[in-house]
Design a protein around this motif. Structure first.
Motif, short mmCIF file in Angstrom:
data_model
loop_
_atom_site.label_atom_id
_atom_site.label_comp_id
_atom_site.label_asym_id
_atom_site.label_seq_id
_atom_site.Cartn_x
_atom_site.Cartn_y
_atom_site.Cartn_z
N ARG A 1 0.96 -1.24 -0.12
CA ARG A 1 0.10 -0.12 -0.07
C ARG A 1 0.83 1.43 -0.07
O ARG A 1 0.79 2.14 -0.65
CB ARG A 1 -0.84 -0.07 1.15
CG ARG A 1 -2.26 -1.04 1.39
CD ARG A 1 -2.98 -1.06 2.26
NE ARG A 1 -2.75 -0.63 3.49
CZ ARG A 1 -2.53 -2.09 4.39
NH1 ARG A 1 -2.80 -3.03 4.06
NH2 ARG A 1 -2.05 -1.54 5.70
N GLY B 1 2.19 4.50 -3.50
CA GLY B 1 2.25 6.04 -3.50
C GLY B 1 3.03 6.61 -4.55
O GLY B 1 3.01 7.70 -4.82
N ARG C 1 -1.49 -1.07 -8.48
CA ARG C 1 -1.19 0.28 -8.09
C ARG C 1 -2.60 0.61 -7.48
O ARG C 1 -2.92 1.12 -6.27
CB ARG C 1 -0.50 1.09 -8.57
CG ARG C 1 -0.22 2.44 -7.97
CD ARG C 1 0.35 3.62 -8.73
NE ARG C 1 -0.19 4.15 -9.98
CZ ARG C 1 -0.10 3.65 -11.21
NH1 ARG C 1 0.71 3.13 -11.59
NH2 ARG C 1 -0.98 4.22 -12.09
N ASP C 2 -3.77 0.63 -8.40
CA ASP C 2 -4.90 1.04 -8.06
C ASP C 2 -5.62 0.51 -6.84
O ASP C 2 -6.29 0.96 -6.02
CB ASP C 2 -5.78 0.92 -9.32
CG ASP C 2 -5.46 2.01 -10.33
OD1 ASP C 2 -4.53 2.75 -10.07
OD2 ASP C 2 -5.94 2.05 -11.44
N THR D 1 -3.95 1.46 -3.70
CA THR D 1 -4.58 2.43 -3.42
C THR D 1 -5.76 2.70 -2.67
O THR D 1 -6.10 3.36 -1.69
CB THR D 1 -4.33 3.55 -4.60
OG1 THR D 1 -3.15 3.66 -4.88
CG2 THR D 1 -4.81 5.16 -4.14
N GLU E 1 -6.73 3.93 0.80
CA GLU E 1 -7.98 4.84 1.42
C GLU E 1 -8.72 4.05 2.36
O GLU E 1 -9.37 4.92 2.78
CB GLU E 1 -8.50 5.16 -0.02
CG GLU E 1 -9.46 6.44 0.04
CD GLU E 1 -9.95 6.99 -1.11
OE1 GLU E 1 -10.29 8.14 -1.06
OE2 GLU E 1 -9.76 6.20 -2.09
N LEU F 1 -3.96 6.85 3.31
CA LEU F 1 -3.51 7.71 2.06
C LEU F 1 -2.96 8.86 2.20
O LEU F 1 -1.93 9.32 1.50
CB LEU F 1 -4.75 7.66 1.14
CG LEU F 1 -4.57 8.05 -0.64
CD1 LEU F 1 -3.33 7.11 -0.91
CD2 LEU F 1 -5.79 7.78 -1.15
N ARG G 1 0.87 9.91 1.21
CA ARG G 1 1.22 10.84 0.07
C ARG G 1 2.23 12.04 0.69
O ARG G 1 3.00 12.48 -0.08
CB ARG G 1 -0.16 11.42 -0.16
CG ARG G 1 -0.86 10.57 -1.30
CD ARG G 1 -2.21 11.14 -1.71
NE ARG G 1 -2.90 10.05 -2.93
CZ ARG G 1 -4.15 10.31 -3.26
NH1 ARG G 1 -4.75 11.22 -2.88
NH2 ARG G 1 -4.56 9.52 -4.27
#
Length: 863
Positions: free
Chosen positions: A344, A348, A417-418, A421, A425, A430, A434
């Motif tokens: 996870r 990023g 990656r999606d 992410t 979230e 998240l 970031r």
């Protein structure tokens, strides 16, 4: 022989049954071998399907290994024409019991892998299984079956395939292995989807004879001794900005696969206006075959731009109930909780990343774990973990792809990656990820950005280009959640933005962040770098005077903090801003202060830059001897600093000074000596000016053919092919380019016009010379920033360093003085006193505004 005497063979049903029995196959085995349903084979043999579809007959012929006349007779029998031989001989050699594979699949874009893997399977070394690993949909099964079909002749003991399903694993593998005859020689067994029951598969493998080589596929390794792993990466995608030509795009495997699958649901190929969407789509899908196939299905109803618009931001929704999201979840669930968290955090990164960047981001993750545990000791313990074993595990699962041996060689496939992410979230991680990503990228930029000043500029710019998507992502997220880090990042980017022609965008970013009240507490030196960067970018699009107060404030802060590098940059920036505003004496004072400071601190390159800038001021004063001395000093300092580019610029300016002094042979000789090396550097703006110098000197020498060749080179850079007319004037400047560069094309146009004019004079064509000098004056009046660093157009902005105030550039307003002098002389020869008086009035005004003094030769021309 009559028709009645022709041999009549058995009907098709009998022929299929006879050939199957001769090959020793059951109906189920024949169906599996041919890729047909068992019911289809049963109906053919029973005669209920007297004339099967041609596809069915072809698949059966392939399964029996028929060729030549035998194949023709078999297919003829399927059409009711009878076969030439009623009883086939046993087909053990052509369709051996030991070949039990589904039909060969269509493989797209894996040719190199297929060849390499076939070698590894055919020569296994210690005999351990070879396992193709990767996320669901990576194409492991297709690749494994293609390998098996290619190697049928290499395994005399047979080749067979088994799919691990819901039934008994041991019996499934045993049944497949039953088609092999390892006593006749080495055999190959393909076992698909071993991750569904790895323990049972390991137990079944232990019962296989040593002569059976195993090729396995799965989302995770088997974990048996001697196992060799081959991660199956996504397919290569077209690069961003690939020309919208379907033939070119189709060379990339990901696009080729999409086009192959699209052809199954749509009759016509993509239209030209769909090709950019095709490139964007396969890039967004990350080259993952499953994602590509699911997206291609949508082409039944949607055009490619519609697919990209609908699914570009939600590719995980492709596939409906059997969505891509479910496929990604299967691989994610194979990870331990700790590895899931690391994945996870690695999500990023937007594109490619290096081992160093991964180590820093994962260290931030560990520090957050230590902080949550409530103690520095925990933080120190976890921060010391080595990320290499983690990356090995992720690569072995196909969750991280590795390409070539470049620094930034790691990436997560876009669907992975999606998905990661989404999970971050959902868990509320998240924002923290970031923020940490922005800090890591800011640190990278701080390490690389200093290389943008000096001879290492192209290398440093290329390093930042490689992580451009990370830079923009970090800037966008941090501007909202962590503006202090965003300002720290942006403050180091001004040289890169200027180098790439993004001066307007970069200036806006810096202004936004400097105006954000949340950045008020940032280190004053960081704010000073941001202010001077903003002013430097403003000079690029003619707005340097607007940001002069910011540059002055930055200079004061640098002096207060004794930040030497910043003080020198601020001096250069203020010199450029003053030049742009026509404040020439003030610009000269800043150049002198820059030279003094650089000499005081032993900064050789900065001193060379100052000497180049002061050269223009010596020319403004009409002092050619002083200009030559400045250039000689610049060359010496640049040589001591080992800056090849600055030495070339100093030499090129020396050629121009020689021309202005009337030493044309010397000017041509020096110019030709340095021109080729400027070409090698790719410095188009300075090359154009040097070409103009050489061309004018050649024209003055009467070397017409050579001067015409120079004009051809200038025209290749975009100069006009005809003058605008004797009476042409400019009512205003050329509109700036959208990217914020200077007026496009003026120096190349003016340069070619000046050479044309001098050629006309050499031929005695005074009126033609007037037209060309007028064209040059038109461009120089309206299409050029006064004395600012001259790189006209986006292509030159990409070649310019952004550090040299004019780089010894004595073009612009000084060139206009020269052209006006020549025009006045031409009108004098033509006896056109009214126009001569108007030109002299403009010349006087330009000299007064800029403080220009005429050279001795120019005064002589005016009489």
């Amino acid at each position: 022989m009559t028709a009645d005497q022709r041999p009549v063979g058995p009907d098709f049903a009998t022929l299929v049954r006879q050939r199957r029995r001769a090959a020793g196959l059951t109906q189920a085995e024949l169906a599996n071998l041919a890729g047909l349903a068992v019911r289809t084979v049963r109906e053919v043999e029973s005669g209920r399907t007297s004339r099967p579809q041609r596809t069915t007959a072809v698949l059966l012929a392939d399964a029996f290994g028929l060729a030549g006349e035998e194949r023709a007779g078999f297919l003829g029998a399927a059409r009711g024409r009878g076969a030439s031989s009623p009883v086939p001989r046993p087909r053990v050699a052509l369709v051996p019991r030991r070949v039990a594979l589904p039909p060969a699949p269509t493989l797209v874009g894996r040719e190199a892998e297929l060849a390499r893997l076939a070698e590894l399977v055919a020569d296994p070394g210690d005999g351990g299984p070879l396992t193709l690993v990767g996320v669901a949909g990576a194409g492991k099964t297709v690749l494994a079956l293609a390998i098996a079909h290619q190697l049928v002749d290499r395994f005399p003991g047979g080749v067979a395939a088994a799919v691990v399903g819901a039934g008994s694993i041991e019996s499934t593998i045993a049944k497949a292995a039953g088609n092999l005859a390892p006593r006749e020689g080495p055999a190959l067994l393909v076992i698909d989807a071993v991750d569904r029951a790895p323990g049972a598969v390991r137990a079944a493998l232990a019962q296989l004879p040593p002569a059976v080589q195993v090729l396995a596929t799965g989302r995770a390794p088997l974990g048996v001794p001697g196992e060799h792993l081959w991660p199956v990466p996504p397919l290569a995608v077209p690069p961003a900005g690939e020309p919208a030509d379907l033939a070119e795009v189709a060379h990339y495997p990901a696009a080729a696969l999409f086009l192959d699958r699209l052809a199954r649901v749509r009759t016509e190929p993509p239209r030209p206006d769909e090709v950019p969407a095709l490139v964007g789509l396969v890039r967004r899908l990350g080259g993952l075959p499953l994602a590509i196939e699911l997206a291609a299905v949508e082409g039944r109803l949607l055009r490619l731009p519609e697919i990209l618009q609908r699914y570009g931001d939600r590719v995980l929704d492709l596939g409906g109930e059997q969505s891509l999201r479910a496929a990604m979840a299967g691989s994610y669930q194979l990870l331990s909780p700790a590895d899931q968290r690391a994945l996870r955090w690695l999500a990023g990164f937007r594109d490619r990343w290096s081992m160093e960047l991964a180590e820093q981001l994962l260290a931030a993750m560990h520090r957050s774990t230590g902080a949550a545990a409530g103690g520095p000791a925990a933080e120190l313990t976890v921060a010391a973990e080595d990320p290499v074993p983690l990356l090995h595990r992720l690569v072995n699962l196909g969750l991280v792809a590795v390409r070539d041996s470049r620094e930034h060689r790691f990436r997560l496939p876009a669907p992975v990656r999606d998905f990661a992410t989404e999970q971050a979230e959902r868990l509320g991680e998240l924002p923290q990820i970031r923020r940490a990503h922005a800090v890591v990228i800011a640190g990278l930029v701080e390490r690389v950005a200093p290389g943008l000043a000096g001879p290492g500029r192209p290398v440093a710019a290329a390093r930042l280009d490689t992580v451009a998507s990370e830079i923009w992502a970090a800037l966008n997220h941090a501007a909202n959640d962590d503006p202090q880090t965003a300002l720290r990042l942006a403050a180091q980017l001004s040289r890169w933005w200027r180098f790439r022609g993004w001066d307007v965008v970069g200036r806006r970013w810096l202004r936004r962040l400097l105006d954000d009240p949340r950045t008020a507490g940032v280190d004053p030196v960081v704010r000073a770098w941001a202010m001077v960067g903003m002013a430097r970018l403003a000079c690029e699009h003619g707005a340097g005077a607007d940001e002069r107060p910011a540059a002055e404030a930055a200079l004061a802060e640098f002096q207060r903090c004794e930040e030497i590098a910043g003080e020198l940059v601020a001096r250069r920036c203020l010199s450029m801003a003053c030049l742009a505003a026509g404040r020439y004496d003030e610009a000269r004072r800043h150049c002198l202060a820059l030279l003094a400071a650089a000499s005081r601190y032993g900064r050789l390159r900065d001193a060379a830059v100052a000497q180049l800038g002061l050269t223009w001021h010596e020319l403004r004063a009409g002092n050619l001897d002083a200009a030559r001395r400045r250039l000689a000093a610049a060359d010496r300092l640049a040589g001591q600093a080992d800056d090849r580019r600055l030495r070339l610029l100093a030499t090129a300016s020396t050629a121009e000074v020689a021309r202005l002094a009337g030493r044309y042979e010397e000017s041509v000789a020096i110019g030709h000596r340095v021109l080729l090396r400027l070409d090698e550097l790719g410095d188009r703006g300075h090359r154009r000016r040097l070409l103009a110098t050489i061309g004018q000197a050649l024209a003055a020498l009467g070397r017409v053919a050579e001067a015409e060749r120079v004009i051809a080179r200038l025209r290749a850079d975009g100069a006009p092919a005809a003058p605008t007319g004797a009476g042409a004037t400019v009512g205003g400047g050329v509109e700036p380019a959208a990217a914020g560069t200077a007026a496009v094309g003026a120096p190349a146009e003016a340069a070619a016009a000046m050479v044309e004019a001098r050629l006309a004079l050499a031929r005695g064509e005074v009126e033609t010379a007037v037209e060309w000098f007028t064209a040059a004056a038109t461009e120089l009046r309206g299409g050029h920033r006064p004395a600012a660093s001259d790189h006209s157009g986006t292509e030159d902005a990409a070649d310019h360093s952004g550090d040299e105030p004019g780089d010894g550039d004595h073009s612009g307003r000084r060139e206009l003085v020269e052209v006006l002098v020549e025009l006045a002389g031409c009108y004098r020869r033509l006896g056109d006193e009214p126009r001569r008086e108007r030109v002299l009035a403009e010349l006087a005004r330009v000299c007064e505004e800029g403080g220009f003094a005429l050279l001795p030769a120019e005064r002589d021309r005016l009489g």
